[in-house]
Design an enzyme around this catalytic site. Structure first.
Site, PDB file in Angstrom:
ATOM      1  N   LEU A 299       0.810  -1.209   0.000  1.00 43.74           N
ATOM      2  CA  LEU A 299       0.000   0.000   0.000  1.00 43.74           C
ATOM      3  C   LEU A 299       0.847   1.265   0.000  1.00 43.74           C
ATOM      4  CD1 LEU A 299      -2.721  -1.014   2.618  1.00 43.74           C
ATOM      5  CD2 LEU A 299      -2.936  -1.013   0.130  1.00 43.74           C
ATOM      6  N   GLY A 300       2.015   1.189   0.608  1.00 47.01           N
ATOM      7  CA  GLY A 300       2.866   2.373   0.689  1.00 47.01           C
ATOM      8  C   GLY A 300       4.051   2.130   1.591  1.00 47.01           C
TER       9      GLY A 300
ATOM     10  N   GLY B 205       8.802   1.468   7.955  1.00 45.99           N
ATOM     11  CA  GLY B 205       8.546   0.201   7.281  1.00 45.99           C
ATOM     12  C   GLY B 205       7.503   0.316   6.192  1.00 45.99           C
TER      13      GLY B 205
ATOM     14  N   ASP C 128       4.451  14.128  14.728  1.00 42.66           N
ATOM     15  CA  ASP C 128       4.625  13.961  13.283  1.00 42.66           C
ATOM     16  C   ASP C 128       3.293  14.153  12.558  1.00 42.66           C
ATOM     17  OD1 ASP C 128       6.272  13.635  11.116  1.00 42.66           O
ATOM     18  OD2 ASP C 128       6.202  11.448  11.124  1.00 42.66           O
TER      19      ASP C 128
END
Length: 363
Positions: free
Chosen positions: A122-123, A128, A243
């Site tokens: 997916l990305g 990770g 973040d």
């Protein structure tokens, strides 16, 4: 009556002995010894039936086997624990000290099965790659396979400790995790619309993903704010994300926003206004000044609010805070870019094509 003669001839004596039928069914003969009922069997007298000795022996053998297994398990556990790295020991220690987690612990074989050996990617995140998976009950999930070589396990602990403390609608749900030595994975609810960044940037003229309308952007902005408020004030322990950015905001099928990726998160007591940090953390362009340089003040939950504000500016402007490939620094840093446009009398609200009075109000 001459009893002596009767004794010489002999006689038959009948009596009812409690439990005699059970003794006889087990292959024994009923009798008495010191006025106590005894079942006489081939291997000697037993208290009730001939199976007593077999059962006792089986119990003894079973207990011996269990004790041997426990001893062997302890030896294997000690051996396994001694072979673990300090990072692995820290994580296992955290899992044990945290008590009963409200998330499931998967085996790595189960992780491979639910992702079909990591078939659909997916990305990629900071710690990770993320793969699509399906649980046995049919639910779709996103599985983040953490890098073995990166970090000391802090990101794993941060994710599990942070997300498992809240169940807010605007915070992604952690379904479970996997921890087998260096193999670490996190299993989240699946967000069908991916990350927010796909819908707010209009840099690529060939982009097929439609931009969101102002109403949708407003609802997303509110949802993220409510999720942050829950992290900062809704839990017994304050959770600082560090973040916040469009890449870490996921959207479900109804475009409900969910704050994700707590790898850099930090937990602190609610009464603490200023927290101590050994290193700067976050993504360039979103980091509050005090996080990267203590001369600007102390680090607090307001540092997340600063990152949130930068993200809102991106949502309004429809472009990235940090623009790669631009040499002019005034165009790289978004606040400079905004200031430049305001100086020139440009209306930022027109960047998203504001046409109606309602959209103008929302903007």
């Amino acid at each position: 009556m001459n009893y002596a003669e009767i004794m010489k001839i002999g006689f038959v004596l009948n009596w009812n002995a409690h439990g005699c039928s059970n003794c006889q069914r087990s292959g024994g003969r009923c009798g008495y010894d010191n006025n106590e009922f005894v079942c006489f069997c081939r291997d000697g007298p037993h208290a009730k039936t001939c199976h007593d000795g077999v059962i006792s022996a089986a119990i003894v053998i079973s207990l011996t086997f269990v004790i041997m297994c426990v001893i062997r398990s302890e030896k294997l556990s000690i051996k396994f624990f001694s072979n673990m790295t300090k990072s692995d020991k820290d994580i296992e220690g955290f899992i044990r000290s945290y008590g009963h987690l409200h998330v499931k612990r998967f085996r790595f074989s189960g992780i491979k099965q639910m992702t079909i050996s990591f078939k659909q990617k997916l990305g990629r995140g900071g710690y990770g790659d993320v793969y699509k998976g399906k649980l046995l009950d049919g639910r779709l999930v996103a599985v983040k396979l953490l890098n073995e070589s990166k970090g000391n396990g802090e990101e794993f602990i941060n994710e599990v400790a942070s997300i498992s403390r809240t169940s807010h609608i605007n915070v992604v749900t952690l379904v479970g995790f996997c921890l087998e030595g260096s193999k670490r994975a996190l299993v989240y609810e699946f967000m069908s619309n991916g990350s927010l960044e796909k819908f707010i940037y209009n840099e690529n003229p060939m982009q097929t993903t439609p931009q969101l309308e102002w109403k949708e952007l407003l609802q997303i902005a509110k949802g993220i704010a409510e999720g942050l408020h829950d992290l900062h004030r809704g839990c017994n322990t304050r959770i600082l994300h560090f973040d916040i950015k469009p890449h870490n905001i996921l959207l479900d099928k109804d475009f409900c926003p969910k704050i994700s990726d707590f790898g850099l998160a930090k937990l602190c007591e609610r009464k603490e206004s200023i927290i101590s940090m050994e290193d700067a953390r976050g993504t360039i362009g979103y980091i509050a000044l005090e996080v990267s340089n203590r001369n600007f003040g102390g680090v607090s939950y307001k540092s997340d609010v600063c990152s949130y504000g930068m993200m809102i500016l991106e949502m309004v402007g429809g472009r990235r805070n940090i623009k790669v490939g631009v040499t002019n620094t005034s165009e790289i840093y978004f606040p400079h870019w905004i200031y430049k446009h305001l100086e020139q009398g440009c209306d930022l609200r027109l960047l998203h094509g504001v046409v109606t009075a309602e959209e103008d109000e929302i903007a």
